[in-house]
Design a protein around this motif. Structure first.
Motif, mmCIF file in Angstrom:
data_model
loop_
_atom_site.group_PDB
_atom_site.id
_atom_site.type_symbol
_atom_site.label_atom_id
_atom_site.label_comp_id
_atom_site.label_asym_id
_atom_site.label_seq_id
_atom_site.Cartn_x
_atom_site.Cartn_y
_atom_site.Cartn_z
ATOM 1 N N GLN A 4 43.520 -38.120 -60.790
ATOM 2 C CA GLN A 4 42.423 -38.092 -59.841
ATOM 3 C C GLN A 4 42.985 -37.913 -58.432
ATOM 4 O O GLN A 4 43.918 -38.610 -58.036
ATOM 5 N N VAL A 5 42.448 -36.945 -57.708
ATOM 6 C CA VAL A 5 42.987 -36.604 -56.392
ATOM 7 C C VAL A 5 42.902 -37.783 -55.427
ATOM 8 O O VAL A 5 43.837 -38.055 -54.669
ATOM 9 N N ASP A 6 41.809 -38.510 -55.441
ATOM 10 C CA ASP A 6 41.586 -39.561 -54.452
ATOM 11 C C ASP A 6 42.393 -40.818 -54.715
ATOM 12 O O ASP A 6 42.813 -41.503 -53.784
ATOM 13 N N THR A 7 42.614 -41.123 -55.998
ATOM 14 C CA THR A 7 43.228 -42.411 -56.338
ATOM 15 C C THR A 7 44.601 -42.297 -56.995
ATOM 16 O O THR A 7 45.360 -43.263 -57.017
ATOM 17 N N LYS A 9 44.972 -42.025 -60.118
ATOM 18 C CA LYS A 9 44.847 -42.556 -61.474
ATOM 19 C C LYS A 9 44.814 -41.410 -62.486
ATOM 20 O O LYS A 9 44.353 -40.316 -62.184
ATOM 21 N N GLN A 11 43.524 -39.135 -65.144
ATOM 22 C CA GLN A 11 42.223 -38.683 -65.630
ATOM 23 C C GLN A 11 42.273 -38.417 -67.127
ATOM 24 O O GLN A 11 41.386 -38.796 -67.869
#
Length: 244
Positions: A4-7, A9, A11
């Motif tokens: 995940q780009v924002d976190t 984490k 995917q």
């Protein structure tokens, strides 16, 4: 894996090679495309297979296996039984039952004997399906096809005790066969369109496509130029330095 780009984490993840004993990772670049109406990541791996994975979920949309990959190399039998049959009961998960239960590639290998090769004790003599694995180069794409170099370049090599820094494996000698094939396949379906065989060379580094010509630079120091529609070798130019 997809993150995940924002976190950061995870995917999704996709395991291309269960219980990998031979360094068959997927280390070269991938290509984003759209196949069967789905955005996919197309990725080639050292096991000689290419995967189109759903970009959102990681589920395979199609899987392509290079038909030129040598699957019955001594000591491996990856994906087939001892008789070379992929339907043999000992062929598990594209790997033999025997190898699925090894802790390392040449564990309990009958090839391992004392005082081989200049007096070195055989900490582990093994025949590798590829010290340079089957797909170890970047792909190229145009509006018709994906182009990929696939090699057979098996080695006999020795596995020594783990060291603090560096590689504990060392090549002893090249064995036959050594060859490469440039493949073109439809990136929408994974179906092969053409294949051009090149005898006596290994292949790493990648291919390029421009103006209807595929450029493939092999280990013999030649740049091969192939017709992107048919795979016919149009020309080659010797640069004298192999691409490794």
């Amino acid at each position: 894996v997809a993150l995940q780009v924002d976190t950061g984490k995870i995917q999704w993840w996709f395991h291309s090679n269960p219980h990998d004993l031979w360094d068959w990772d997927c280390s070269w670049g991938g290509i984003m495309a759209k196949a069967q109406g789905t955005k996919v990541l197309i990725k080639g791996c050292k096991n000689g297979m290419a995967y189109a994975l759903n970009a959102a979920t990681g589920e395979p949309v199609w899987v392509w296996e290079a038909p030129t990959t040598w699957r019955t190399a001594p000591g491996t039998n990856y994906g087939v039984g001892p008789d070379g049959d992929p339907n043999h009961p000992d062929a598990c998960c594209r790997m033999t039952f025997e190898h699925m239960n090894k802790d390392w590639m040449n564990q309990n290998s009958p090839d391992c004997a004392a005082n081989l090769h200049d007096g070195n004790d055989c900490t582990g003599i093994a025949v590798g399906p590829n010290a340079w694995a089957h797909i170890e180069s970047d792909m190229a794409i145009d509006d018709k096809h994906i182009y990929m170099g696939v090699q057979n370049s098996p080695r006999q090599f020795q596995i020594k005790p783990v060291v603090d820094f560096g590689n504990q494996g060392s090549t002893i000698q090249q064995i036959e066969p050594k060859n490469s094939t440039i493949h073109a396949f439809d990136w929408r379906t994974g179906e092969e369109v053409w294949a051009t065989y090149i005898e006596g060379v290994s292949y790493r580094g990648g291919v390029m496509v421009s103006g209807g010509v595929v450029y493939a630079y092999a280990s013999d120091g030649n740049m091969y130029m192939l017709d992107a529609d048919t795979g016919e070798i149009l020309n080659k130019k010797l640069f004298g330095i192999p691409v490794l």
